[in-house]
Design an enzyme around this catalytic site. Structure first.
Site, short mmCIF file in Angstrom:
data_model
loop_
_atom_site.label_atom_id
_atom_site.label_comp_id
_atom_site.label_asym_id
_atom_site.label_seq_id
_atom_site.Cartn_x
_atom_site.Cartn_y
_atom_site.Cartn_z
N CYS A 76 62.23 62.31 36.20
CA CYS A 76 62.35 63.50 37.64
C CYS A 76 61.06 64.43 38.27
O CYS A 76 60.35 63.58 39.03
CB CYS A 76 63.36 64.45 36.54
SG CYS A 76 63.82 65.77 37.81
N HIS A 178 67.65 61.31 34.83
CA HIS A 178 66.71 61.79 33.23
C HIS A 178 68.11 60.35 32.55
O HIS A 178 69.60 60.81 32.70
CB HIS A 178 68.28 63.03 33.35
CG HIS A 178 67.10 63.76 33.92
ND1 HIS A 178 65.57 64.93 33.52
CD2 HIS A 178 67.80 64.99 35.21
CE1 HIS A 178 65.71 65.20 34.33
NE2 HIS A 178 66.15 66.02 35.22
N GLU A 180 67.91 59.88 29.91
CA GLU A 180 67.90 61.01 28.30
C GLU A 180 69.37 61.71 28.37
O GLU A 180 70.21 62.13 27.62
CB GLU A 180 66.92 61.71 27.75
CG GLU A 180 67.11 63.98 28.35
CD GLU A 180 66.20 63.46 29.98
OE1 GLU A 180 66.18 64.31 30.59
OE2 GLU A 180 65.78 62.51 30.03
#
Length: 196
Positions: A76, A178, A180
């Site tokens: 990001c 992202h 994650e």
């Protein structure tokens, strides 16, 4: 083992939780001396690119990051820091990629920030995207995008305009989404990075 560059602008909790779920060993990089114990690095990032760059400069880690020869992944805002310049804060960044981070143009039918799931299309083969089908969905939250340049674009996404969803040059990688927070394929990408 992955070293997470800690400079006060990263979403450390979500990232470390994902790495723990995957059984990937990690530690924190607070000083240049810490870097020696790791074989790859992640630069996380949330928020304002100009402010993030200022925080990164305050750590004294900038010369060491620029000199890295081991695999390094920006996530990001961490990806945006790898570019030369951001319109967010009119800021000069790490300049590891000679491209710019730009603000999405206003368009009545589109909300900014670009928030939510979007498709990512591969433009080059790379082990970072192994076992991830073209057109897989990843989770985005951003108001600025990295200009599309086929020389460095690993995958692309369209929202208002086409932009680089991920970039690659030498040992440096960046993803605007992202991983994650992107479910199975995001976890696959993190696993792939841990083996590059």
């Amino acid at each position: 083992m992955i070293g997470i560059i800690r400079y006060g602008a990263g979403n450390i909790f979500s990232l470390t939780a994902a790495l723990e779920r995957l059984g990937i060993a990690y530690g924190m990089v607070n000083t240049e001396a810490d870097m020696e114990q790791f074989d790859r690095y992640i630069i996380p990032g949330v928020g304002h690119a100009g402010a993030a760059m200022h925080k990164l400069e305050q750590t004294g880690l900038v010369p060491a990051i620029k000199a890295l020869k081991k695999p390094t992944l920006g996530i990001c805002v961490g990806m945006q820091l790898l570019t030369a310049y951001s319109e967010e804060g009119d800021a000069n960044l790490l300049n590891l990629f000679p491209i710019k981070t730009l603000k999405f143009p206003h368009q009545a039918d589109f909300k900014v920030p670009h928030t939510g799931w979007n498709q990512v299309f591969m433009e080059k083969e790379n082990p970072l995207f192994e076992n991830i089908p073209a057109g897989s969905h990843f989770y985005f939250v951003h108001s600025y995008f990295i200009e599309y340049d086929p020389s460095f674009t690993l995958s692309s996404t369209s929202y208002i305009n086409k932009f680089s969803a991920s970039i690659w040059h030498s040992n440096f990688y960046g993803v605007q989404f992202h991983p994650e927070k992107s479910g199975t394929y995001g976890e696959t990408l993190l696993k792939n990075f841990s083996k590059i």
